[in-house]
Write an enzyme that holds these catalytic residues in place. Sequence first.
Site, PDB file in Angstrom:
ATOM      1  N   HIS A 176      41.819 -92.586-111.312  1.00 22.66           N
ATOM      2  CA  HIS A 176      41.102 -91.331-111.100  1.00 22.66           C
ATOM      3  C   HIS A 176      41.194 -90.571-112.427  1.00 22.66           C
ATOM      4  O   HIS A 176      42.229 -89.977-112.743  1.00 22.66           O
ATOM      5  CB  HIS A 176      41.764 -90.548-109.966  1.00 22.66           C
ATOM      6  CG  HIS A 176      41.199 -89.181-109.727  1.00 22.66           C
ATOM      7  ND1 HIS A 176      40.509 -88.854-108.588  1.00 22.66           N
ATOM      8  CD2 HIS A 176      41.224 -88.046-110.475  1.00 22.66           C
ATOM      9  CE1 HIS A 176      40.142 -87.588-108.645  1.00 22.66           C
ATOM     10  NE2 HIS A 176      40.569 -87.075-109.786  1.00 22.66           N
ATOM     11  N   ASP A 303      33.831 -93.710-102.055  1.00 21.74           N
ATOM     12  CA  ASP A 303      34.811 -92.613-102.048  1.00 21.74           C
ATOM     13  C   ASP A 303      34.676 -91.818-100.748  1.00 21.74           C
ATOM     14  O   ASP A 303      34.741 -90.584-100.740  1.00 21.74           O
ATOM     15  CB  ASP A 303      34.652 -91.708-103.275  1.00 21.74           C
ATOM     16  CG  ASP A 303      35.863 -90.784-103.472  1.00 21.74           C
ATOM     17  OD1 ASP A 303      36.861 -90.940-102.746  1.00 21.74           O
ATOM     18  OD2 ASP A 303      35.793 -89.896-104.355  1.00 21.74           O
TER      19      ASP A 303
END
Length: 424
Positions: A176, A303
Amino acid sequence: MSTGLLITGATLADGTRTDLYLADGVLADPGSAPAGVERFDADGLRALPGLVDLHTHLRQPGREDAETIASGTAAAARGGFTCVHAMANTTPVTDTAEAAEYVAELAQREALCEVRVVGAVTKGLDGAELAELGRMANSAAGVRVFSDDGRCVADAQLMRRALSYVKSFDGVVAQHSQDPRLAGPGACCHESEWSGRLGLPGWPSQAESVVVARDVQLAELTDSRVHVCHVSTAESVDVIRWAKARGIRVTAEVTPHHLLLDTPLVAGYDTTFKVNPPLRTSEHLEAVREALADGTIDAVATDHAPHARQDKDHPFDIALPGMLGLEQALAVVLEVMVNSGRMDWPTLVERMSAAPARIGRVAGQGRPLAVGEPANLVLADPAARSTVDASASRSRSRNNPYAGRELPDPVVATFCRGVASYRR
């Protein structure tokens, strides 16, 4: 022994018309189907390998009010997915072999598709000490993807160690990318005239790309595999393109929402549109679309981030980030990439099935629809469209950014190991 299902007149991604015989979990010779076998007329439908998602938040254990393995994989099946990767930011965090095996065992009992467990990179996602990478890899869960998603592994030395460690078992670290000094926990709007106008803390695009630049060089240093989660900026695309030209072992994903939705949607302070990284402006959307088309970005990943109402019902800067993605992922890619002429059907299969299966090292998924292969497939109607109804979602949550929007509605049926996990 099951007599199976004979799908007739389907069109493959390459345009070939064919029959498909699903028997005992595999694709068998259609000529061997018995006379009384159940038939499914697929005239006008595309038959595609089951979709694979590298980035799914199933929330179980710990936040079953937002999602469970059962509800999340039901949403996945509705979206055409036959495999999802369950992210590690559960409660407790999936950072030990025992935790990984627990999620895998739950999935064996409750999931409507294959669930691959993602392990945390650091203990408790705290970014201070490596989690049990080797033990999770060698556990019954067979973890191959590791991520602190939701948080960045900001310490360069720790990231280097993680990359070196996973190399021994051909694992991948999925990052991330968010520099915590440039975009801290409060950052929630793309830094631009919009963040200034709305009075929201800015999240500059460079906060993503500087971490991507660091990590691809660490992957080169360690000769290991790094995967860039939810690429959202033109600068990150440039870095990934440069790294691939050097032969660095980097892969990348883009979400459906970063392909379709843009910063102006935040103007109404609707927390449904709060996501991390944030929705970007049009020039960034164009960059990631081009990168997905040309293969700089390898895969589409949802996601999928369900949240209970009480976690979204706050001022924009306080509400939790994230949005649903599984059920409309194929619809968005069709709308933005295929219907626009940017991408053909074989490339869609590569980006949504074959590539994510390779990246996650998932055997039996992303395979061609051929005799002897596992019967993981989706039947899609390219012409079907509908207005997205958030209340009809199979997810437990309702934070659907596509609600009220007319989109393709392609998924007619999904089959996982030859069993119908969804039929319209």
